[in-house]
Structure formats: structure tokens, C-alpha cells
Design a protein around this motif. Structure first.
Motif, PDB file in Angstrom:
ATOM      1  N   THR A  40       0.851  -1.192   0.000  1.00  0.00           N
ATOM      2  CA  THR A  40       0.000   0.000   0.000  1.00  0.00           C
ATOM      3  C   THR A  40       0.886   1.241   0.000  1.00  0.00           C
ATOM      4  O   THR A  40       1.863   1.310   0.749  1.00  0.00           O
ATOM      5  CB  THR A  40      -0.912   0.023   1.236  1.00  0.00           C
ATOM      6  OG1 THR A  40      -1.711  -1.160   1.249  1.00  0.00           O
ATOM      7  CG2 THR A  40      -1.829   1.237   1.215  1.00  0.00           C
ATOM      8  N   GLY A  41       0.578   2.204  -0.850  1.00  0.00           N
ATOM      9  CA  GLY A  41       1.391   3.410  -0.968  1.00  0.00           C
ATOM     10  C   GLY A  41       1.565   4.134   0.352  1.00  0.00           C
ATOM     11  O   GLY A  41       0.685   4.087   1.220  1.00  0.00           O
ATOM     12  N   VAL A  42       2.699   4.823   0.504  1.00  0.00           N
ATOM     13  CA  VAL A  42       2.982   5.546   1.744  1.00  0.00           C
ATOM     14  C   VAL A  42       2.807   7.052   1.566  1.00  0.00           C
ATOM     15  O   VAL A  42       3.172   7.825   2.442  1.00  0.00           O
ATOM     16  CB  VAL A  42       4.417   5.248   2.236  1.00  0.00           C
ATOM     17  CG1 VAL A  42       4.565   3.796   2.621  1.00  0.00           C
ATOM     18  CG2 VAL A  42       5.448   5.625   1.164  1.00  0.00           C
ATOM     19  N   ASP A  43       2.247   7.480   0.429  1.00  0.00           N
ATOM     20  CA  ASP A  43       2.097   8.900   0.154  1.00  0.00           C
ATOM     21  C   ASP A  43       0.755   9.414   0.661  1.00  0.00           C
ATOM     22  O   ASP A  43      -0.181   8.647   0.928  1.00  0.00           O
ATOM     23  CB  ASP A  43       2.210   9.161  -1.354  1.00  0.00           C
ATOM     24  CG  ASP A  43       1.159   8.369  -2.129  1.00  0.00           C
ATOM     25  OD1 ASP A  43       0.128   8.946  -2.492  1.00  0.00           O
ATOM     26  OD2 ASP A  43       1.366   7.157  -2.344  1.00  0.00           O
ATOM     27  N   PHE A  44       0.646  10.748   0.781  1.00  0.00           N
ATOM     28  CA  PHE A  44      -0.560  11.353   1.339  1.00  0.00           C
ATOM     29  C   PHE A  44      -1.769  11.181   0.423  1.00  0.00           C
ATOM     30  O   PHE A  44      -2.910  11.169   0.888  1.00  0.00           O
ATOM     31  CB  PHE A  44      -0.331  12.842   1.640  1.00  0.00           C
ATOM     32  CG  PHE A  44      -0.200  13.719   0.426  1.00  0.00           C
ATOM     33  CD1 PHE A  44      -1.305  14.342  -0.117  1.00  0.00           C
ATOM     34  CD2 PHE A  44       1.042  13.940  -0.156  1.00  0.00           C
ATOM     35  CE1 PHE A  44      -1.185  15.158  -1.232  1.00  0.00           C
ATOM     36  CE2 PHE A  44       1.166  14.758  -1.268  1.00  0.00           C
ATOM     37  CZ  PHE A  44       0.056  15.359  -1.813  1.00  0.00           C
ATOM     38  N   ILE A  45      -1.549  11.032  -0.877  1.00  0.00           N
ATOM     39  CA  ILE A  45      -2.671  10.822  -1.807  1.00  0.00           C
ATOM     40  C   ILE A  45      -3.364   9.491  -1.506  1.00  0.00           C
ATOM     41  O   ILE A  45      -4.597   9.405  -1.437  1.00  0.00           O
ATOM     42  CB  ILE A  45      -2.173  10.865  -3.265  1.00  0.00           C
ATOM     43  CG1 ILE A  45      -1.583  12.238  -3.579  1.00  0.00           C
ATOM     44  CG2 ILE A  45      -3.302  10.538  -4.235  1.00  0.00           C
ATOM     45  CD1 ILE A  45      -0.917  12.332  -4.939  1.00  0.00           C
ATOM     46  N   THR A  46      -2.554   8.444  -1.283  1.00  0.00           N
ATOM     47  CA  THR A  46      -3.116   7.147  -0.913  1.00  0.00           C
ATOM     48  C   THR A  46      -3.830   7.235   0.424  1.00  0.00           C
ATOM     49  O   THR A  46      -4.910   6.662   0.609  1.00  0.00           O
ATOM     50  CB  THR A  46      -1.994   6.090  -0.836  1.00  0.00           C
ATOM     51  OG1 THR A  46      -1.351   5.993  -2.108  1.00  0.00           O
ATOM     52  CG2 THR A  46      -2.554   4.726  -0.457  1.00  0.00           C
TER      53      THR A  46
END
Length: 481
Positions: A40-46
Motif C-alpha cells: 500500500t502506498g505511503v504517500d498522502f494521496i493514498t
């Protein structure tokens, strides 16, 4: 084959029992066995998308560790302000523990953290606001910065490291007692090493180290670059500390390092406070890194938005010319009389969104949050992006609009959801210094120059996401006014 299947099933059952979701724990996507939500992505969009699906309090599993994410102004305020004692600790992050070792200001805990933060805060006040020295430092550095821009003689150039050097010189003046010329290759190299480490630290590949440190420390990857870069930075800091030790005069403290050396002498009977050379080195890294990266990146975003919105840049020019003129430098006393410029700067910070995901916190005790049970020791990540773009708090959250910070009479308005420096006990230690730097650097640059970019080039506001969110590389024309 039967034995392999048997061993796998046993390990799977152990994983399910050991890492089962606690009762009334925040929901989240189903984790894979053994590795959890590692893909699972670790960026704020995710994180924003997951918050829409699971609510303002949800969780992910990284290996055997669970992380609770919180979104929206109300929930972030509840965790960081209303329950400020519940989430004041920091978890151990293997990726950074190699460098910071649980020492310093940013990633330490308990008595050591309290003593180190208190000492740094007192020092910043003594050498800063109390003696008004910082304003003088910043005004002088602003002059050097403008001269550097003028030396480009109207040619297009990338202002990245010139801005970073200028901002870094302020905290260096406080910590080391001196600044670095923009042509100083040693300091320029330190800035590049730090910039690369910060960008890599925000990537998923680098954060895999937190899940499998024992294995990955022997394998190539971005974590090796991060650790190598910090090793070189630490060597630079050690050289500065050694020079201070060689000519230290306890009766005439020049800067943070000198006063720290004196504190080491006083605290010899209190080793748990951590006043020693190793902690000094980490504290120095904390101050230099925190005092450089965010403010310098904000100023880069300022140039991007001023070039993208020339009509707003023009209004800033008009206000500066009216209040300050061209015969003297802007100072902090001018700020109350420049509400539009101040509002523009606030909106740059909001839209720039320098730290999309705040530093990890850790539950210091069993607690309830948003109706869910958070066990002691659970990591918690506040999503600051969701606060700065909260649809319930901002009239036009996705639009660059200085009016967010102005009332009907054009006066500056304070907004509760304006939290670029975070909140609570782990809020940015240097917030006062950063606010002063941003205003004086920005106002001086706007006073002296009109900024534009290459013809036909549209500057992106999407940003590069690492540990901080930075603009894509760009070039500017700085036309003297």
C-alpha cells in the motif's frame, strides 16, 4: 512438500494469532500474511483515498507493526491537542535509528527528550528573540541572497541551493556562530547530501528497511544511500564541534555548541539527561536539518506560485512599495501593516504542503480515539494534508486563494486549521524562527525583484513527494525592480 506446506501453515497461524487485529481497533485494508500492507502506498494521496473509504481513523500493518492514520482537522486536533499527552512519544524507526540512535530532539523520548528540547528552546530564545539577533541575521542574509540573484544578470537560473544555503546560514549562525558563503563547496555538498537523503526517506523502497532491517542492511538500496549521506553529514558536524572544543571559552559563549559544552560540564551528575558529545552531534543535525529544509522549500514554492499568479505577485509589490518603499529593508515591525503579503505567505505554506504526513507519534498509554481503542505502543501518523485541505475548514481548499487569510476589511485572519508546523508537544521547535525567516526573506525578494519563468513553460504545482514535498526543478528570471 508436505513438510513445507505444514511449516507454512504453522507460520501462517502464528502470524494470524500474533498480528490479529485488536478488539475495536481502527479498520483498514486486509493485510497480507507476514508482510501486512507493505504494498500500500505511503504517500498522502493514498492516505486521503483510504480515509474516504475507512473514515478519519484507520490503520495499516507494516510487517508486524500497526500504524493508525488520522485525517481531518477535528481528528488531528483531538489527537495532538486535546490528548497531547497520549501521543507525545516517538516510535523507533530502524531506517533513522541507525543515524539518530534515539538521541537528539526529534526522535528521542522521555526525560532525555524533555531536557534536550527545553535546552534548545531556551537557547533559541536567548540567541534569538531575546536579543533580536535573529532578525539582524536574516536581514543581512537577505542582502547576500539578493546580491547572488543580481549576479545572474537576468539569465535564467535554478534558485534551489542558493535559497537553501541562505536559509541554512541562519540556523548555522545560531548553532555554529558563523555562516557559509554560497560558493563554499563543503557546505553545498552537505546540503545536497541532506536533500537527497530527505527525498529518498519518503519512498516506499527506503521504508521497507523498517520492516526487514536485519536483512536489508546487507543488501543494496536507497537505505544505503541515506545512511551513507548521513554518515558524511555527521563527519562535517563533528568537525565543527571539534573546532569549538579546541577554542572553547566557557565565559564567552558564542553559539549553541558553546552553551551545550557548558551544559555538559554542569550535567555530569545527571547522565540520563543525555548531555554528551554524541547527543550534541545529533541535536546539531536536528537543528540544522529542521532549520533549513522546510523554510527553504517553502520559499521555492513561493517563487512557483508568484510566477504562476503574476497578478498576485503584482499586488504584493504594490503593498511592499506602499508600506516599506525601496529605500530600506523590510523588518518584522512592517508585518502587521502588510496583511496581503502575510496572507499570500500563509497560502503558500498551505498549498505548498511541505510536510504532507507529520512525523510518526506513539501512544504513551492505552487510549480511545474516534471511538476506537489504541493500545499503548501503537504508532500514529497525522495526515497534515487532510487538515490544510479540509473541505470543512477552507472555502476553496484546492485553489490558491490568499483570501482564506483575509477578512472583509482586508485584515489578516488566523485560521485554526492552519497547521503547517503541526501541533501539540511535538510541534516544530523552530516555528517562531521559521515564520520570521519566511516573512523577511519573502518580503525582501519581492521588494527587490519581479520573478518570471521561461517563455512557454508552465510550472507544476504537483510536487515531488519524499519525506517533504518539494517543487519540481525550475528556472527563473529575477528582474531587478
Amino acid at each position: 512438500m508436505s513438510w513445507l506446506v505444514f511449516v507454512f501453515v504453522v507460520l501462517l497461524v502464528i502470524d494470524m494469532v500474533r498480528n490479529g487485529r485488536p478488539k475495536n481497533f481502527p479498520p483498514g485494508p486486509w493485510p497480507l500474511p507476514f508482510v501486512g500492507n507493505v504494498f500500500t502506498g505511503v504517500d498522502f494521496i493514498t492516505m486521503d483515498k483510504l480515509a474516504e473509504q475507512y473514515g478519519p481513523v484507520f490503520s495499516l500493518r507494516r510487517g508486524s507493526d500497526r500504524i493508525v492514520f488520522i485525517s481531518g482537522y477535528k481528528m488531528v486536533k483531538e489527537a495532538l491537542v486535546n490528548q497531547l499527552d497520549s501521543f507525545a512519544d516517538r516510535p523507533i524507526l530502524p531506517l533513522f535509528h541507525v543515524v539518530f540512535k534515539g538521541l537528539g530532539i526529534g526522535l528521542s523520548n522521555g526525560y532525555l527528550w524533555k531536557m534536550q528540547r527545553k535546552f534548545a528552546n531556551t537557547h533559541l530564545r536567548y540567541f534569538g528573540e531575546g536579543k533580536r539577533a535573529l532578525e539582524t541575521y536574516i536581514q543581512l542574509e537577505s542582502t547576500f541572497l539578493c546580491e547572488a540573484f543580481k549576479e545572474e544578470q537576468g539569465r535564467p537560473f535554478n534558485p534551489h541551493y542558493t535559497l537553501k544555503n541562505a536559509v541554512g546560514n541562519i540556523i548555522c549562525s545560531v548553532v555554529f556562530g558563523h555562516r557559509f558563503d554560497y560558493s563554499d563547496e563543503t557546505f553545498q555538498n552537505v546540503l545536497r547530501l541532506d536533500n537527497d537523503a530527505i527525498q529518498l526517506a519518503g519512498t516506499a523502497r527506503a521504508q521497507l528497511y523498517d520492516i526487514l532491517p536485519g536483512l536489508l542492511k546487507h543488501l543494496p538500496g536507497p537505505h544505503q544511500t541515506i545512511h551513507s549521506n548521513y554518515k558524511q553529514i555527521m563527519a562535517f558536524l563533528q568537525a565543527e564541534i571539534t573546532r569549538h572544543q579546541d577554542d572553547w571559552n566557557p565565559d564567552d559563549p558564542r553559539d549553541y555548541i558553546d552553551t551545550y559544552l557548558a551544559e555538559m560540564e554542569k550535567r555530569q551528575e545527571d547522565p540520563t539527561a543525555g548531555f554528551n558529545t554524541e547527543t550534541l552531534k545529533v541535536c546539531t543535525l536536528d537543528l540544522i536539518e529542521a532549520g533549513t529544509e522546510s523554510a527553504a522549500t517553502t520559499l521555492r514554492w513561493a517563487l512557483v506560485y508568484m510566477m504562476n499568479y503574476p497578478e498576485i505577485q503584482q499586488k504584493v509589490h504594490v503593498e511592499i512599495d506602499t508600506v516599506v518603499g525601496q529605500s530600506r529593508q523590510p523588518n518584522m515591525a512592517d508585518r502587521p501593516n502588510m496583511p496581503y503579503t502575510d496572507a499570500v505567505l500563509h497560502e503558500i505554506q498551505r498549498m505548498g504542503n511541505i510536510i504532507p504526513l507529520n512525523g510518526l507519534r506513539m501512544a504513551a498509554k492505552d487510549t480511545m480515539l474516534g471511538g476506537y481503542f489504541i493500545p499503548k505502543g501503537t504508532s500514529l501518523m497525522p495526515n497534515l494534508t487532510s487538515v490544510l485541505f479540509d473541505k470543512n475548514e477552507w472555502e476553496t481548499p484546492d485553489t490558491f486563494n490568499p483570501g482564506h487569510f483575509l477578512d472583509a476589511n482586508g485584515k489578516l485572519v488566523r485560521r485554526d486549521a492552519f497547521l503547517p508546523f503541526s501541533a501539540g508537544k511535538r510541534a516544530c521547535l523552530g516555528e517562531g524562527l521559521a515564520r520570521m525567516e519566511l516573512f523577511l526573506f519573502f518580503a525582501t525578494l519581492m521588494q527587490k525583484f519581479h520573478f518570471s519563468t521561461l517563455d512557454g513553460v508552465s510550472l507544476s504545482t504537483e510536487g515531488i513527494i519524499g519525506a517533504t514535498r518539494t517543487p519540481h526543478p525550475f528556472q527563473i528570471y529575477a528582474e531587478a525592480r
